[in-house]
Design an enzyme around this catalytic site. Structure first.
Site, PDB file in Angstrom:
ATOM      1  N   LYS A  57       9.219  -4.806   7.736  1.00  0.00           N
ATOM      2  CA  LYS A  57       7.857  -4.443   7.292  1.00  0.00           C
ATOM      3  C   LYS A  57       7.205  -3.549   8.346  1.00  0.00           C
ATOM      4  O   LYS A  57       6.125  -3.840   8.867  1.00  0.00           O
ATOM      5  CB  LYS A  57       7.014  -5.675   7.016  1.00  0.00           C
ATOM      6  CG  LYS A  57       7.537  -6.479   5.829  1.00  0.00           C
ATOM      7  CD  LYS A  57       6.572  -7.539   5.376  1.00  0.00           C
ATOM      8  CE  LYS A  57       7.137  -8.324   4.208  1.00  0.00           C
ATOM      9  NZ  LYS A  57       8.322  -9.160   4.557  1.00  0.00           N
ATOM     10  N   SER A 107       3.090 -10.531  -2.519  1.00  0.00           N
ATOM     11  CA  SER A 107       3.104 -11.645  -3.472  1.00  0.00           C
ATOM     12  C   SER A 107       2.087 -12.739  -3.169  1.00  0.00           C
ATOM     13  O   SER A 107       1.808 -13.573  -4.022  1.00  0.00           O
ATOM     14  CB  SER A 107       4.503 -12.263  -3.484  1.00  0.00           C
ATOM     15  OG  SER A 107       4.864 -12.714  -2.186  1.00  0.00           O
TER      16      SER A 107
END
Ligand code: O7M
Length: 205
Positions: A57, A107
């Site tokens: 990330k 999410s």
């Protein structure tokens, strides 16, 4: 199905992949594994013959982000995951040294605070520089919307089972692969868990 291999240590990682490799399409490694097993675990896992996605990330200024991507690729990662919210200069710099997935939305509930409000712009950015995007299984409508933006880019989708999304809901909404971690590696029988999920997903294709 992509296995999110968020276990500690090389021994457990190799064990879980050994039990599940015939059911999975790729292995995603992230900080929990790399920080306990070292970057060399990527080379060890490549012996299973599956693509390796380095989920770092990446979210730094362009030259540092690109260096992280370069090192991950040099270690054997086939794909590196970058945070699209960092902006076009970061994603472009990374795209010059690695094959990318760009996180377009996430999410967890906190994604609604900031990143979700920009998910369509980030998906548009990914279309210029990446092989695919990450989009949340917990919000299938988001996957549908982002599919219209990214066209034939690959959509990989986390949030299945342990985070509440049903197996197959992301694929039904237009994702190409579901990313699944705890539902497999925390199961008393990872091989059986992976097989059962695979059977459900196959029924949709
Ligand atoms: O199936 P889980 O919940 O045990 O694991 C989910 C994996 O997906 C875990 O590795 C997370 O880091 C990752 N993930 C999310 O859970 N949500 C996101 O929005 C994005 C990711 C991810 O893979 O980003 C690249």
């Amino acid at each position: 199905m992509i296995l999110a291999l968020d276990v500690n240590g090389a021994k457990r990682a190799v064990e879980v992949v050994g039990e599940t490799s015939k059911c999975i399409d790729a292995i995603k490694v992230g900080y929990p594994l790399i920080l306990t097993a070292g970057l060399g675990i990527i080379a060890d896992l490549k012996k299973f013959g599956l693509p390796i996605i380095a989920d770092f990330k990446v979210a730094d200024v362009p030259h540092v982000s690109a260096e992280i991507c370069r090192l991950a690729t040099k270690a054997g990662a086939d794909f590196v995951i970058v945070q699209g919210i960092m902006g076009s200069d970061v994603v472009e710099a990374c795209s010059k040294v690695a094959t990318l997935f760009v996180v377009s939305d996430m999410s967890h509930p906190g994604a609604l605070d900031y990143i979700s409000g920009h998910n369509q712009e980030i998906a548009g950015l990914a279309k210029r520089f990446a092989e695919g995007i990450v989009a949340p299984a917990t919000r299938p409508q988001t996957i549908k919307t982002l599919r219209n933006i990214v066209g034939d880019l690959i959509i990989i989708s986390p949030g299945v089972k342990a985070q509440g999304a049903k197996v197959g809901s992301a694929i039904s909404a237009g994702a190409d692969f579901e990313i699944i971690g705890r539902a497999i590696y925390s199961s008393p029988d990872p091989a059986l868990a992976a097989e059962q999920i695979k059977i459900k997903l196959k029924g949709l294709i």
